[in-house]
Scaffold this active site. Structure first.
Site, PDB file in Angstrom:
ATOM      1  N   LYS A 192       0.972  -1.090   0.005  1.00  0.00           N
ATOM      2  CA  LYS A 192       0.028  -0.078  -0.036  1.00  0.00           C
ATOM      3  C   LYS A 192       1.031   1.297   0.128  1.00  0.00           C
ATOM      4  O   LYS A 192       1.657   1.435   0.956  1.00  0.00           O
ATOM      5  CB  LYS A 192      -0.890   0.287   1.303  1.00  0.00           C
ATOM      6  CG  LYS A 192      -2.008   1.129   1.192  1.00  0.00           C
ATOM      7  CD  LYS A 192      -2.481   1.578   2.384  1.00  0.00           C
ATOM      8  CE  LYS A 192      -1.886   2.574   3.119  1.00  0.00           C
ATOM      9  NZ  LYS A 192      -1.673   4.020   2.476  1.00  0.00           N
ATOM     10  N   THR A 246       6.573   7.436  13.473  1.00  0.00           N
ATOM     11  CA  THR A 246       6.762   6.557  14.782  1.00  0.00           C
ATOM     12  C   THR A 246       5.621   6.233  15.360  1.00  0.00           C
ATOM     13  O   THR A 246       5.293   5.168  15.872  1.00  0.00           O
ATOM     14  CB  THR A 246       7.720   7.598  15.769  1.00  0.00           C
ATOM     15  OG1 THR A 246       9.047   7.747  15.083  1.00  0.00           O
ATOM     16  CG2 THR A 246       8.177   6.581  16.837  1.00  0.00           C
ATOM     17  N   GLU A 266      10.645   1.035   9.926  1.00  0.00           N
ATOM     18  CA  GLU A 266      11.736   2.103   9.668  1.00  0.00           C
ATOM     19  C   GLU A 266      10.976   3.252   9.714  1.00  0.00           C
ATOM     20  O   GLU A 266      10.033   3.763   9.183  1.00  0.00           O
ATOM     21  CB  GLU A 266      12.441   1.885   8.152  1.00  0.00           C
ATOM     22  CG  GLU A 266      13.564   2.588   7.931  1.00  0.00           C
ATOM     23  CD  GLU A 266      13.425   3.987   7.571  1.00  0.00           C
ATOM     24  OE1 GLU A 266      13.425   4.810   8.529  1.00  0.00           O
ATOM     25  OE2 GLU A 266      13.202   4.101   6.383  1.00  0.00           O
ATOM     26  N   CYS A 300      13.947  10.729   6.133  1.00  0.00           N
ATOM     27  CA  CYS A 300      14.017   9.867   7.358  1.00  0.00           C
ATOM     28  C   CYS A 300      15.433  10.185   7.874  1.00  0.00           C
ATOM     29  O   CYS A 300      15.670  10.396   9.006  1.00  0.00           O
ATOM     30  CB  CYS A 300      13.477   8.450   7.244  1.00  0.00           C
ATOM     31  SG  CYS A 300      14.301   7.438   6.269  1.00  0.00           S
ATOM     32  N   GLU A 397      11.284  15.012  15.266  1.00  0.00           N
ATOM     33  CA  GLU A 397      11.739  15.022  13.794  1.00  0.00           C
ATOM     34  C   GLU A 397      10.681  16.149  13.314  1.00  0.00           C
ATOM     35  O   GLU A 397       9.450  16.161  13.185  1.00  0.00           O
ATOM     36  CB  GLU A 397      11.316  13.780  13.317  1.00  0.00           C
ATOM     37  CG  GLU A 397      11.300  13.429  11.669  1.00  0.00           C
ATOM     38  CD  GLU A 397      11.012  12.145  11.249  1.00  0.00           C
ATOM     39  OE1 GLU A 397      10.101  11.489  11.639  1.00  0.00           O
ATOM     40  OE2 GLU A 397      12.037  11.560  10.392  1.00  0.00           O
TER      41      GLU A 397
END
Ligand code: NAI
Ligand code: MG
Length: 485
Positions: A192, A246, A266, A300, A397
């Protein structure tokens, strides 16, 4: 360049160099690719995919529900049991080679569609995303008939049906990272893509169809988080591979905790780029710029935290400011563009909140004096200087073109600070001394450490993180191992 010689806009008077869109073929509407056929979504629902640079609609994309997910998983199971798990590695490899070559043949079309749908500069889709995607298929194609040599003295077996969920920052590349090793190892797949960037995965489905890959070996279903959630929670999935936020990663981990599904995650990062006084400063500055402003910081492993040793801090900061003034922000389809469009309104707002937070904290901020188009989702290259280690700018992040700068005196101090975030995906070290590289890299808790370079990828090297950046590795032999028992 001296402080006074900054004349970015007049120095760089570049003529527009737009890539053409005339050679691409897009359908008005995309269905779900299940069992080798284009199937309409059970509920008849579709959503728009837009070009974030112009906000124009590109196509209708099918929104898969639980029933569609179930069909796709069933197709993958049947293909696994009846065809793919019985086929020799040599035959599987032939299909992978064919897909790799077809990606190369259509590279230009893929690059343009990637840029239209996602907003990244055409130079990147053309030179990085698409060639690397083809290379991943080539690399794993080569392993398909050599699994016994890849893992000597071990009996290797495929796992079964793999559910793969990917993000919007490297759409085709992430699809290749996930599909190629899964197929080489003998698994079947339901993938997906992210809701804002489904198009290149659907073009890949067209190539897969053209390659003659047996029906059901790869199924591509589109939709939002609800589709992803239905897929990872489907009881007949054996393995889940997820790349994304996350938060969602943690949810998936919880939901699979009491099952025997295998999982690789990941997730995000907050990677440190460290410049020592003995580094080649101009190269380092170029590497820092590439590390954070590449792909609008939608990476990332973006080098989003810069640590500069005190003796060169003033010089590095000045050079960085001068350099970001010259970056070209704007039309992603223009070959001169360095920083394209932010992928979605939601992401743009999220970056803007961090900017506000940084200003409210009283940090010194500098934004590139580059011209920004009025229409579309753009964000100037931004640096925050002397930010506290405890600031949310340093800890969280941002996933945008925003860099924090901190200074340090000693090696021990910078290692301690670099390791002090919840993440551990990547890092960069800039120094003239090989011994310092070995010392620092062995102490950084990061899955990847680059030395005197940044953001370099290769299908043969494993990639993945520590701590909240996730677990499991993709790429190289490690990436193959995640798809084998
Ligand atoms: P996200 O994690 O929501 O989306 C990633 C993928 O997961 C998409 O395909 C999405 O449809 C799917 N998904 C969403 N909810 C799901 C669920 N409950 N179960 C299964 N699949 C689900 O990430 P989003 O909202 O697009 O970005 C938010 C932040 O995540 C970014 O600002 C960035 O910090 C981080 N991120 C990290 C990435 C990485 O490469 N590690 C990639 C994209 C985002
Ligand atoms: Mg889009």
């Amino acid at each position: 360049m001296s402080k006074d010689s900054k004349k970015p806009l007049s120095t760089w008077n570049l003529n527009p160099a737009p890539e053409s869109t005339e050679h691409i073929k897009l359908k008005e509407q995309y269905e779900l690719f299940i069992n080798g056929e284009w199937q309409k979504p059970t509920a008849g629902l579709y959503f728009d995919t837009v070009n974030p640079a112009s906000q124009e609609k590109l196509a209708n994309i099918a929104h898969a529900n639980d029933a569609d997910v179930d069909k796709a998983v069933k197709a993958a199971r049947e293909a696994y049991t009846n065809v793919w798990s019985k086929m020799s590695g040599k035959e599987r490899g032939k299909y992978l080679f064919r897909i790799a070559r077809l990606i190369q043949e259509k590279a230009r079309e893929f690059a343009v569609i990637e840029t239209l749908d996602g907003g990244k500069p055409i130079r990147e889709s053309r030179d990085i995303d698409i060639p690397l995607a083809a290379n991943h298929f080539f690399y794993y194609a080569g392993w398909a008939d050599k699994l016994e040599f890849a893992f000597p003295n071990k009996k290797v077996e495929s796992i079964g049906v793999a559910a793969q969920i990917i993000p919007w920052n490297f759409p085709l590349l992430m699809a290749a990272w996930k599909i190629a090793p899964a197929l080489a190892a003998g698994n079947t797949v339901v993938l997906k893509p992210a809701e804002t960037t489904s198009l290149t995965a659907l073009k890949l489905a067209e190539i897969i169809e053209e390659s003659g890959l047996p029906a059901g070996v790869v199924n591509i279903i589109t939709g939002f988080g609800d589709t992803g959630s239905a897929l990872v929670n489907h009881p007949d999935v054996d393995k889940i591979a997820f790349t994304g936020s996350t938060n969602v990663g943690k949810m998936i981990q919880k939901s699979t905790a009491e099952t025997d599904k295998r999982l690789t995650l990941e997730l995000g990062g907050k990677s440190a780029n460290i410049i020592f006084e003995d580094a080649a400063i101009d190269q380092a500055v170029e590497g820092i710029v590439n590390g954070i402003f590449f792909n609008q910081g939608h990476v990332c492993c973006a080098g989003s935290r810069l640590f500069v040793q005190e003796g060169v801090a003033a010089e590095v900061i000045q050079k960085l400011k001068d350099r970001i003034d010259t970056l070209v922000v704007g039309d992603p389809m223009d070959k001169n563009t360095d920083i394209g469009a932010i992928n979605s309104q939601k992401q743009w707002e999220s970056i803007s909140k961090y900017l506000e937070l940084g200003v409210n904290e009283g940090n010194e901020m500098y934004q590139g004096k580059c011209a920004i188009p009025e229409k579309g989702l753009y964000f100037p290259p931004t640096i925050f200087i002397d930010v506290a280690q405890s600031s949310r700018l340093v800890q969280e992040e941002i996933f945008g073109p925003v860099l924090t700068i901190q200074t340090f005196r000693t090696v021990d101090e910078v290692i301690q600070k670099a390791n002090n975030t919840p993440y551990g995906l990547a890092a960069g070290v800039w120094t003239d001394k090989g011994s310092k590289i070995f010392n620092v890299t062995s102490k950084l808790r990061s899955g990847v450490v680059w030395a005197n370079t940044y953001n370099k990828f290769d299908p043969t090297s494993p990639f993945g993180g520590y701590k909240e950046s996730g677990f499991g590795r993709e790429g190289g032999l490690h990436g193959l191992a995640s798809y084998l028992k």
